[in-house]
Design a protein around this motif. Structure first.
Motif, PDB file in Angstrom:
ATOM      1  N   SER A 174       0.817  -1.217   0.000  1.00 21.46           N
ATOM      2  CA  SER A 174       0.000   0.000   0.000  1.00 21.46           C
ATOM      3  C   SER A 174       0.847   1.261   0.000  1.00 21.46           C
ATOM      4  CB  SER A 174      -0.934   0.000   1.206  1.00 21.46           C
ATOM      5  OG  SER A 174      -0.198  -0.156   2.396  1.00 21.46           O
ATOM      6  N   ALA A 178       0.584   4.141  -2.867  1.00 23.09           N
ATOM      7  CA  ALA A 178       0.450   5.577  -2.600  1.00 23.09           C
ATOM      8  C   ALA A 178       1.598   6.361  -3.232  1.00 23.09           C
ATOM      9  CB  ALA A 178       0.389   5.820  -1.099  1.00 23.09           C
ATOM     10  N   LYS A 181       1.052   6.989  -6.959  1.00 19.28           N
ATOM     11  CA  LYS A 181       0.093   8.069  -7.219  1.00 19.28           C
ATOM     12  C   LYS A 181       0.745   9.433  -7.031  1.00 19.28           C
ATOM     13  CE  LYS A 181      -3.778   5.164  -5.757  1.00 19.28           C
ATOM     14  NZ  LYS A 181      -4.804   4.923  -4.705  1.00 19.28           N
ATOM     15  N   THR A 182       1.654   9.528  -6.055  1.00 17.70           N
ATOM     16  CA  THR A 182       2.345  10.788  -5.803  1.00 17.70           C
ATOM     17  C   THR A 182       3.218  11.193  -6.977  1.00 17.70           C
ATOM     18  OG1 THR A 182       2.371  10.360  -3.420  1.00 17.70           O
ATOM     19  CG2 THR A 182       3.960  11.962  -4.256  1.00 17.70           C
TER      20      THR A 182
END
Length: 548
Positions: A174, A178, A181-182
């Motif tokens: 996870s 994340a 996506k950043t």
């Protein structure tokens, strides 16, 4: 231009994947003189601001900051000539903050480095094996190994994390999800840079660490490539170092979870997915590491194990880079993945056992009951093989067939074949009579650069031949036999992963709130992996475990 072969973009995610990749790019140095392989498939041509022509990998490498800080001059400069020497806009005081380099980071090696000096760094006087303590090798990072210059667009630093520092925490699926996506906008920019200049984009080679947080990055990367570049090949190879016997139980549990969470989305969005590792088990319980008859390597040293995986990886990806093949990346994958079997295993013989005066039939004759290669995927030897691609490299055309004196009785049917292709095909039909086998032969052996570890036994000559009497020397070339296979061994590997994670109390080891993984999501991932295992049954309706 890559000619009729078409271009390929390589994406490397994570420190171990980049280490495997570094060895691969170093191996490419010998291809410039090899007319059998089209180097333009993986490399691009450019010109620096100084007007110097460059030949750099079509590569995007994502990693933690500390793993790439030693590249230094190993990155080509393509800055705009008009702005490169412009005065800074800021007129105030300037303070400089300098980060201490990694202990073994001495800057990137360039073509100006002395090959003889580099050989002395990596090869002992005896030529038998490495004498440098394993502890020193364990601190090497991939930018210490790389000898190929990179384009500035190749390097992509993971923000908010560092190698071995206080911020180092990219451990869970996870977190990688994340992180992707950043940095999505930055990644897309680099993808567009490399893909838009291609005349005919074959597809992508994706190397990804799946044992840590880069598993989440890899899953999202495969999804992005699948959605943005339909009809292109996406060949994904997960990379995993052999775990330490002293590893933390919590970290081992995280690694198991990362594998299970990543396996489904990566394989579904890839043309095929092949896990690479010299360890035989992905679970929390350690399995034996792969042993090679003519190697004295330390499987626990990433510098050693990554070199083995690099040779295997580079060999099995040759079919869509050969000038004579005519096989595209996508067609290559489709030929191997029928029946819903998109997960493959890899195997390699390093070096291929061949004496200086021996023919190919002579070399294969002692291996009529089992192939000379060893698995470089985390599973047992194949009980059955449904499809495979086999590549033999480094056997001269004069050695392809047997040259028996007139009137001599051939020792086997292999000695009656009229070409090397016939010899290899006949051999594979003997071992795997019901298997679809693609075969490719290349004459030129691998040329091992100065950064390749000298972990060969003294029974390997400088040209990679195996002999009965020790001949201590620095091995500079090796013949290699490697295979990609869809095998029944994958069913056992996938089921064991599911059984172990289902039987364990993962809450004992994992903080699901920190990992941002809900128990239900993990159960769904386990069910997905278990359903994929069904594709590798020996026969329809067979529900028994291969190990029973």
């Amino acid at each position: 231009m890559a000619g009729h072969c078409g271009e390929v973009v390589t994406v490397q995610l994570g420190s171990y994947a980049n280490l495997v990749g570094a060895h691969c790019w170093n191996l490419q140095a010998g291809f410039s003189q090899n007319s059998e392989v089209c180097s333009d498939v993986l490399f691009r041509r450019g010109v620096t601001v100084q007007g110097v022509e460059t030949y750099t990998p079509r590569l995007i490498a994502l990693d933690l900051k500390g793993n790439i800080s030693s590249l230094g001059d190993g990155v080509c400069s393509y800055e705009d000539r008009g702005t490169r020497h412009s005065a800074p806009a800021w007129r105030g005081n300037v303070s400089v903050h300098r980060e201490e380099p990694h202990p073994l980071q001495g800057g990137a090696r360039t073509s100006a480095d002395s090959p003889d000096e580099e050989l002395l760094r990596t090869a002992p006087p005896s030529g038998r094996t490495q004498k440098t303590p394993a502890a020193e090798f364990s601190t090497l990072v991939w930018s210490d190994v790389l000898r190929t210059q990179l384009h500035p667009k190749s390097l992509c630093v993971v923000s908010g994390h560092s190698h071995g520092g206080e911020m180092d925490g990219l451990e869970s699926f996870s977190q990688g999800d994340a992180q992707f996506k950043t940095q999505l906008e930055e990644i897309e920019d680099r993808l567009h840079f490399f893909t838009e200049e291609c005349d005919y984009l074959q597809g992508f080679q994706l190397l990804c660490d799946v044992h840590n947080g880069f598993s989440g990055v890899g899953a999202r990367m495969a999804e992005l490539l699948h959605d943005e570049y339909p009809g292109r090949g996406i060949l994904t190879f997960s990379t995993c170092p052999a775990p330490s016997a002293e590893r933390d139980p919590c970290k081992a549990a995280y690694q198991l979870m990362n594998w299970v969470l990543a396996l489904g989305p990566i394989s579904s969005n890839s043309s095929f997915f092949c896990p690479l590792s010299v360890t035989s088990s992905l679970g929390r319980r350690l399995g034996p590491s792969t042993a090679f008859p003519q190697l004295l390597y330390d499987a626990g040293v990433a510098y050693h194990s990554s070199a083995v995986l690099a040779v295997a990886l580079d060999t099995v990806t040759l079919p869509y880079r050969m000038l004579s093949s005519g096989l595209s990346m996508l067609h290559y994958a489709e030929a191997l993945t029928f029946g819903g079997r998109k997960i493959l295993t890899a195997a390699c013989s390093l070096p291929f056992p061949l004496a200086p005066s021996m023919s190919l039939p002579d070399a294969l004759l002692p291996h009529l009951s089992s192939a000379p290669w060893r698995s470089v995927s985390p599973c047992a030897s194949a009980a059955a093989v449904f499809s495979q691609s086999v590549v033999l490299r480094g056997i001269s055309e004069l050695q392809h067939t047997s040259d028996l004196p007139a009137g001599t009785q051939p020792p086997s049917c292999l000695h009656m074949c009229e070409s090397g292709e016939q010899v290899l095909q006949h051999y594979l039909r003997t071992l795997y009579p019901h298997t679809l086998s693609l075969t490719h032969l290349l004459g030129g052996p691998y040329t091992l650069g100065p950064s390749f570890p000298q972990f060969f036994t003294p029974y390997v000559t400088k040209d990679g031949f195996t002999v009965e009497e020790p001949q201590p020397s620095v091995v500079g070339r090796v013949p290699v036999l490697a295979a990609l296979q869809t095998s029944s061994a994958l069913r056992q590997m996938l089921r064991r992963l599911c059984d172990e994670i289902s039987a364990a109390d993962m809450r004992r080891w994992l903080n699901f709130s920190t990992a941002a993984v809900e128990p239900e999501d993990l159960r769904e991932a386990v069910d997905d992996v278990r359903s994929q295992a069904h594709h590798y049954r020996m026969r329809e309706g067979d529900e028994s475990d291969d190990s029973d």
